[in-house]
Design an enzyme around this catalytic site. Structure first.
Site, PDB file in Angstrom:
ATOM      1  N   SER A 126      52.654  76.795  -3.189  1.00 25.69           N
ATOM      2  CA  SER A 126      52.851  75.955  -2.007  1.00 25.69           C
ATOM      3  C   SER A 126      53.360  74.575  -2.355  1.00 25.69           C
ATOM      4  CB  SER A 126      51.578  75.864  -1.162  1.00 25.69           C
ATOM      5  OG  SER A 126      50.434  75.919  -1.929  1.00 25.69           O
ATOM      6  N   HIS A 147      57.228  81.836   0.149  1.00 31.91           N
ATOM      7  CA  HIS A 147      56.059  81.054   0.558  1.00 31.91           C
ATOM      8  C   HIS A 147      55.555  81.548   1.917  1.00 31.91           C
ATOM      9  CE1 HIS A 147      54.157  76.946   1.682  1.00 31.91           C
ATOM     10  NE2 HIS A 147      53.290  77.712   1.062  1.00 31.91           N
ATOM     11  N   GLU A 159      58.959  80.881   3.871  1.00 32.25           N
ATOM     12  CA  GLU A 159      59.982  80.006   3.301  1.00 32.25           C
ATOM     13  C   GLU A 159      60.496  80.689   2.030  1.00 32.25           C
ATOM     14  OE1 GLU A 159      58.579  75.525   4.631  1.00 32.25           O
ATOM     15  OE2 GLU A 159      57.670  76.374   2.842  1.00 32.25           O
ATOM     16  N   ASN A 197      55.209  71.976   4.426  1.00 38.06           N
ATOM     17  CA  ASN A 197      54.248  71.049   3.826  1.00 38.06           C
ATOM     18  C   ASN A 197      54.834  69.644   3.651  1.00 38.06           C
ATOM     19  OD1 ASN A 197      52.162  72.840   3.785  1.00 38.06           O
ATOM     20  ND2 ASN A 197      52.533  73.541   1.703  1.00 38.06           N
TER      21      ASN A 197
END
Ligand SMILES: NC(=O)c1ccc[n+]([C@@H]2O[C@H](COP(=O)([O-])OP(=O)(O)OC[C@H]3O[C@@H](n4cnc5c(N)ncnc54)[C@H](O)[C@@H]3O)[C@@H](O)[C@H]2O)c1
Length: 290
Positions: A126, A147, A159, A197
């Site tokens: 991540s 991801h 992702e 993120n």
């Protein structure tokens, strides 16, 4: 995902049977692939299988999955503690072990020794650099990021991360693989935090700064963002859900990689992590949980 039982799926190996590994394995079995989950001990594998069984049972109870389909999905799942044997015939290897570069490098070196060179190699990191992870492999052009989001069974996004040496065909394969799981893939570069993120974690960190500045109580900050910005949960409750250690690790990566003061970790976040108050998983973070 509608599975065509007459067409065999791919041989997929998922490394790590934790929160994410078990979710990814479940999604792959649901798409008709033959999945082997690998972990270091039987106990971790049993926990992973139990999590999958619980999730399938919930889907059956809700009426979204038939009992037969749940049984078919279980039958496509195997487990192993023998990485070498598991990856020997793999067509896809997905790694979801601890978020630690040394652990991931060690693992990818071992995958390289035993897996076919043609196998697609994906990491679920991540916040670490996919380019750096790929350097442990002799086939860095076959390595990309896939991801997934937690809980994997619920969140549709994947992702697909293009490392510096990821080839175009690897990227195309990864996108098609994610689509085959019924997910919505988006492609992004190998930049800290990728997309979600990069945007979400600074917002959460900023909410902790606001708490520290005395802007409002934790409960009021969360209520404000829920009711004033129409978000499903407030930023501090979200941090508790993600885990404060995980949240801090991502902020630290953003800060370290960019040296941008915008990403300065909130002191209160660090303090709670030091105290072992990690959110829901320990029963207390910004809020208390029964
Ligand atoms: N938790 C999340 O919300 C989330 C979301 C997206 C991505 N991720 C990423 O997914 C990865 C896994 O996270 P998690 O939350 O599932 O962690 P976790 O701690 O729940 O699971 C990790 C598993 O890896 C196993 N493991 C460790 N070393 C191993 C090795 N050498 N060989 C085989 N298995 C090994 C552990 O025994 C454990 O079962 C991390 O890179 C994390 O950053 C996590």
């Amino acid at each position: 995902v509608n599975v065509d039982e007459s067409r065999p799926g791919l041989r997929v190996v998922v490394l790590g049977a934790g929160t994410m590994g078990s979710g990814i394995a479940q999604a792959c079995a649901g798409a008709g692939h033959a999945v082997t989950m690998v972990d270091t001990g039987r106990e971790a594998l049993e926990r992973g299988l139990a999590a999958i069984a619980g999730s399938l049972d919930r889907l059956v109870r809700k009426g979204t999955l038939s009992g037969d389909d749940a049984t078919a999905r279980r039958s496509r799942l195997a487990t192993s503690t023998d990485l070498a044997a598991a990856v020997a015939g793999a067509e896809v290897v997905i790694e979801a072990v601890y978020e630690d570069m040394a652990t991931k490098h060690d693992l990818w070196r071992r995958v390289d020794e035993h897996a076919p060179e043609a196998a697609l190699r994906a990491t679920n990191t991540s916040s670490l650099s996919v380019t750096e992870i790929a350097q442990a492999s002799r086939a860095p052009q076959r390595v990309c990021g896939l991801h997934f989001f937690n809980p994997v069974a619920v969140l549709p996004l994947v992702e697909v991360v293009r490392g510096e040496r990821t080839s175009r065909s690897t990227l195309d394969e990864a996108v098609a693989f994610a689509q085959g799981l019924g997910k919505t893939p988006i492609v992004c570069g190998d930049t800290p935090g990728f997309i979600v993120n990069r945007l979400l974690i600074p917002y959460v960190n900023d909410a902790v700064h606001a708490l520290g500045e005395g802007v409002a109580s934790a409960a009021d900050i969360d209520t404000a963002m829920k009711l004033g910005a129409n978000l499903p949960m407030g930023p501090l409750a979200l941090a508790d859900l993600i885990g404060l250690d995980v949240t801090l690790a991502v902020v630290e990566t953003l800060h370290r990689e960019t040296a941008d003061p915008r990403f300065r970790p909130a002191p209160r976040l660090r303090q709670l992590v030091r105290a072992g108050k990690l959110g829901r998983k320990t029963g207390e973070g910004f809020h208390r949980y029964e």
